[in-house]
Each structure stands twice: as C-alpha cells, then as structure tokens.
Design an enzyme around this catalytic site. Structure first.
Site, PDB file in Angstrom:
ATOM      1  N   LYS A 167       0.849  -1.193   0.000  1.00  0.00           N
ATOM      2  CA  LYS A 167       0.000   0.000   0.000  1.00  0.00           C
ATOM      3  C   LYS A 167       0.881   1.237   0.000  1.00  0.00           C
ATOM      4  CE  LYS A 167      -1.779   2.852   2.695  1.00  0.00           C
ATOM      5  NZ  LYS A 167      -1.705   4.028   1.806  1.00  0.00           N
ATOM      6  N   GLU A 242       9.442   1.250  10.852  1.00  0.00           N
ATOM      7  CA  GLU A 242      10.505   2.241  10.604  1.00  0.00           C
ATOM      8  C   GLU A 242       9.838   3.605  10.726  1.00  0.00           C
ATOM      9  OE1 GLU A 242      13.510   1.521  10.386  1.00  0.00           O
ATOM     10  OE2 GLU A 242      13.723  -0.465   9.469  1.00  0.00           O
ATOM     11  N   CYS A 276      13.782  10.467   7.155  1.00  0.00           N
ATOM     12  CA  CYS A 276      13.763  10.081   8.570  1.00  0.00           C
ATOM     13  C   CYS A 276      15.167  10.110   9.170  1.00  0.00           C
ATOM     14  CB  CYS A 276      13.132   8.711   8.719  1.00  0.00           C
ATOM     15  SG  CYS A 276      13.773   7.543   7.538  1.00  0.00           S
ATOM     16  N   GLU A 368      10.185  16.110  15.111  1.00  0.00           N
ATOM     17  CA  GLU A 368      10.607  15.895  13.726  1.00  0.00           C
ATOM     18  C   GLU A 368       9.857  16.874  12.829  1.00  0.00           C
ATOM     19  OE1 GLU A 368       9.319  12.279  11.649  1.00  0.00           O
ATOM     20  OE2 GLU A 368      11.422  12.035  11.121  1.00  0.00           O
TER      21      GLU A 368
END
Ligand code: NAD
Length: 469
Positions: A167, A242, A276, A368
């Site tokens: 997906k 992750e 990331c 983040e």
C-alpha cells in the site's frame, strides 16, 4: 491546480487519490482508491499465488527476481521521471531511487538460495531448523521515498517465499503501480505482488486488521506506527516499524571543520529534509561554534532549490501544502539563523533553514519537522555531546565528526541510535542493517538478515533411534 487539492481528504473524496506535482501543483493523475473489500479480495489472490511461489525451486524464484530487477533497470529513467512528477524529487535522487529498487531485488535474489537453517547437535537424532515463509506480507509505505522504502520490504519478503501486498502513500501511488506492472512483464505470477493504492485509515487499516496478512512492514510516522503495532497485536501479527527521527550531527572541535561544514547542508536538505535520517540537530563544540557557522552559511546559501527535473537542482519542493504548512509552523520570524533561497509561486517551496540560539527544549529542536530545517546547538565536552544527542525519544541515525578514533568509537557506542556514521552522513545501504532504537522503530530491514525477517523458524528433530525391539 488549487491549494485545496492537498487538504485532508473528506469522506466523500475517499474513492480516489489525486496525485499532484509538488513543484507545479498540477494534477498528474487520479487513481481509484482501494477499499477494504479490495484488500479482502487481494489477500485471497495473494494467498493462492504464495503457495505456488513457495513451491517453486529456489533457483527459479531467484531467476524471476533477477528478471524483475532487469525490468526495473530497463525502465530506470521512466521510473525516475515518474518519481520527479509525483514526489518532486530531484532527478538525480530519483534515478538513485529507481536504481536502489533494482539493487534490492538483485541482492534479495542472491539470498534465495542462501536462506539456510541450522543443524544443531542433539542426543538421539538429528535436529534441523527450517526457515519457512510467513505467507502474505503487507507493506505500508510513506511518500518520502516511495520506491526504495516499498522495495525494502517487498524484495526480501518475496525472496523468502512470501506474497506481498503493497500500500503506497496516498500522494505517491504511481511508481508503485508501475513497479507491479513491470513485475508481471518480467514473468511474475499473477497475485504475487499486488499494489493497493488507498487511504491509510481504509486500505492500510484493512491490511493491518486482516487475519490473512501475517506480517506488516510499516514505514511512516511514529503516531500511526504505534496504532499499527497495537492493532496488529490483537492478532499477534509480526510487525516491523521504521518511524521518525531527530538525528544529531555531532561536530567536535578536533574535526575537519571545513569538511563537516561542507557536508552538513545535504545531511538535512536532501529530499527537502523529508528524510527520517535527516541530521536536523547540528551539535557543535562551543569552542568552534562561531567558526563552524561562518563556514556553514555560504554552504547553505549555495544550495540550489528549484525545478526538480533540472540536473543542477540540489533540492526540490515539499510533498504537499499540508506538509508546507506543517514546516512553516516550526519556523517563526523571531528565530535567528541562516536562510537559503526558494522559488516563489506555485509549488510547495520552503528555503533551506538553519536556526541558531534555539532553546534545546523548543518544539523545533525536539520534534521531527520533516522539512529543510535544522537547529544548531552548542555543547561543552564529550559527555555533554552524548547527553544532548540522546535527549530525544527518537534513535534512528546520527553522525560524529572528529579526527580522534577513540572518541569516534566511544561516542558511537554511547549514542542510542541504530545507524551512525563517522566523518560522513551515510545511513542506508541495501547490504547493511537499518532501523531505529527507542521510538524510531521496531526490528531491522536491509542487510544480510533481511530475508530471515520474513520467515518463521521451524525446528524438526529426527530420531536416529531404531524402532523399539
Ligand atoms: P504516515 O504515518 O501518515 O503514513 C505512512 C503510511 O501509513 C502511508 O501509506 C499511509 O497511508 C499509511 N497510514 C496512515 N494511517 C494509517 C492507518 N491508520 N493504518 C494503516 N496505515 C495508515 O506518515 P507519512 O506522512 O506518510 O510519512 C512521514 C513520516 O514517516 C515521518 O514521520 C518520517 O519520519 C517517517 N518515515 C520513517 C522512515 C524510516 O525508515 N524510519 C522512513 C520514511 C519516513
């Protein structure tokens, strides 16, 4: 063409995905969104294909994976151009990304015939372990590296004998759909690798909750990752996560400062900071702090931001208006620092930004941002550097710049993160393990053990005792 294209989807819009070019805001494509019923049907097809795939001779599975890799290689430029249009990646990055898919498939193909169990010494017989495929694996990918991250899960899962339902993210389904076509053209059996473009809370959620999906490989935000883990646990589903990062780039006074300053910009500006592993906390020893900033300023100002299809461009736009607004919310006018240039007009542009004099507990220093924004924080000594580096819920990556080998090793051991680099900013290679400590993730991808993560270990004991007399 309008800004409303990138707003959060209303229920009435859930039947389709609109793919928008982030550099122009033009609609590139409209793709039907997979429903929960589509997921159900896909799982049935995948299960049937998986049984046949696992029964193939390992050499034949490896050959088909290599053919898929070759098909990706032949269409590398086409895939790269598609990535530029749907994700705004620079053409140089996009070519690397398509090449990474090819390399992941080749590397995984090499593992098919090397996926060996063990023979363990026991009394009264022979004991062997068998690594069996899990069955149907769901891969839920984000928009920031649509092709490579999809392939991180897909390639080893297929190589280990599983079927894959991928997906892709709502904003970036096109390269995934093209990869599925290339797999079929390469001779893949129908149903073995299916792409389900759809909304996270619909198609993604259906995959996570489906009892026929044995494992979920999820890459994305920590918030959704925690939901995936919680929902998957209801079925004791295998889950690899992750997630996010807020990685430190630690520059000691004894480092090659020129090299550290030259490398720092692209360590958080690559992919417009939507990475990331971005080194968004630049920790600099106080004695060289000002000198480092003098060196950093021209390096930031010279970063070329613009048309991602232009070979000379270093940095393209952000993925969407939603992301642009999110990044803007972190950078208020009262903050000092170095600001680069970005185009005006259509497109989701934000300039390279380094903030100085920031409170280490400020939102921008802790959360983040997922945009081209870094903070510079001074530290006094090695212990202070390590404490600052570890003062985060995340633990994905980090860099250490020093000429002292002992310090490089000590700090590498002390920083709680899964992927560190010394005097460089390298994080990801298909042949080395990748993953996060703390709230950056669960499990590891890539590297020599990538296939094993898509297997169950079965232990079989065979008695060598003769039948009772
Ligand atoms: P996101 O978590 O919103 O979405 C990621 C994927 O999950 C998408 O495919 C989305 O459709 C799907 N999803 C959303 N809600 C879902 C649900 N309820 N159930 C199942 N699936 C669902 O994240 P994003 O905005 O697409 O990506 C950005 C984030 O991903 C950043 O936080 C970044 O750090 C992280 N990320 C981490 C890594 C890594 O390797 N550690 C790599 C890339 C991105």
């Amino acid at each position: 063409m309008s800004h409303e294209l990138s707003h959060e989807p209303e229920l009435s819009e859930l039947s389709e995905l609109r793919v928008v070019n982030p550099a122009t805001e033009e609609v590139v494509a409209t793709v039907p969104a997979a429903t929960a019923a589509d997921v159900d049907a896909a799982v049935v097809r995948a299960a049937a294909a998986q049984a046949r795939w696992a029964a193939l001779a390992p050499g034949d599975r490896a050959r088909l994976l290599r053919r898929f890799a070759a098909a990706v290689d032949e269409h590398l430029e086409e895939l790269a151009r598609l990535e530029v249009r749907e994700a705004g990646h620079t053409i140089g990055n996009a070519r690397w990304e398509a090449g990474n898919v090819r390399d992941l498939l080749d590397y995984a193909a090499g593992g098919v015939e090397r996926l060996t169990g063990r023979q363990i010494p026991v009394a009264g017989g022979l004991d062997v372990t068998i690594l069996e495929p899990l069955g149907v694996v769901g891969v839920i990918a984000p928009w920031n590296f649509p092709m490579p991250i999809a392939a991180w899960g897909t390639a080893p899962a297929l190589a280990a004998g599983n079927a894959v339902l991928l997906k892709p993210a709502e904003t970036t389904p096109l390269t995934a759909l093209r990869l599925a076509e290339l797999a079929l053209e390469a001779g893949f059996p129908e149903g073995l690798f299916q792409v389900l473009p759809g909304h996270g809370p619909v198609a993604g959620d259906a995959l996570v909750r489906h009892p026929g999906v044995a494992k979920i490989v999820f890459t994305g935000s920590t918030t959704v990752g925690k939901q995936v883990l919680a929902k998957g646990s209801a079925l004791l589903k295998r889950v690899t996560l992750e997630l996010g990062g807020k990685s430190p780039n630690i520059v000691f006074a004894d480092a090659d400062l020129e090299a550290a300053a030259a490398a720092a910009p692209m360590s958080f500006l690559d992919n417009s900071g939507q990475d990331c592993c971005a080194r968004t906390r630049i920790l600099v020893q106080r004695t060289v702090h000002d000198r480092f900033l003098e060196l950093l300023a021209p390096a930031i100002e010279s970063v070329v931001v613009g048309d991602p299809a232009d070979e000379k461009t270093d940095m393209g736009p952000l993925i969407s208006r939603v992301q642009l607004e999110r990044v803007r919310s972190y950078v208020t006018d009262d903050l000092d620092g170095i600001r680069g240039k970005a185009p005006e007009g259509p497109g989701f542009w934000f300039p390279p930004t380094v903030l100085t004099g920031v409170d280490p507990h400020a939102r921008v220093a802790v959360e983040e941002v997922f945009g081209p924004v870094a903070v510079v924080l001074p530290f006094d000594d090695e212990a202070d550097a390590v404490a600052l580096a570890n003062a985060t819920d995340y633990g994905l990556s980090g860099s250490i710049w020093t000429r002292d080998v002992g310090r490089a090793l000590r700090v590498s051991q002390a920083v709680r993160a899964g992927n560190l680099s010394v005097n460089s900013h390298s994080s990801v290679r298909y042949s080395t393990p990748f993953g996060g400590f703390k709230q950056s993730g669960v499990g590891r991808e890539l590297g020599p053990d990538a296939l094993t993560a898509f297997t169950e270990t079965k232990n079989v004991f065979i008695s060598t005792e003769g039948p009772a007399q």
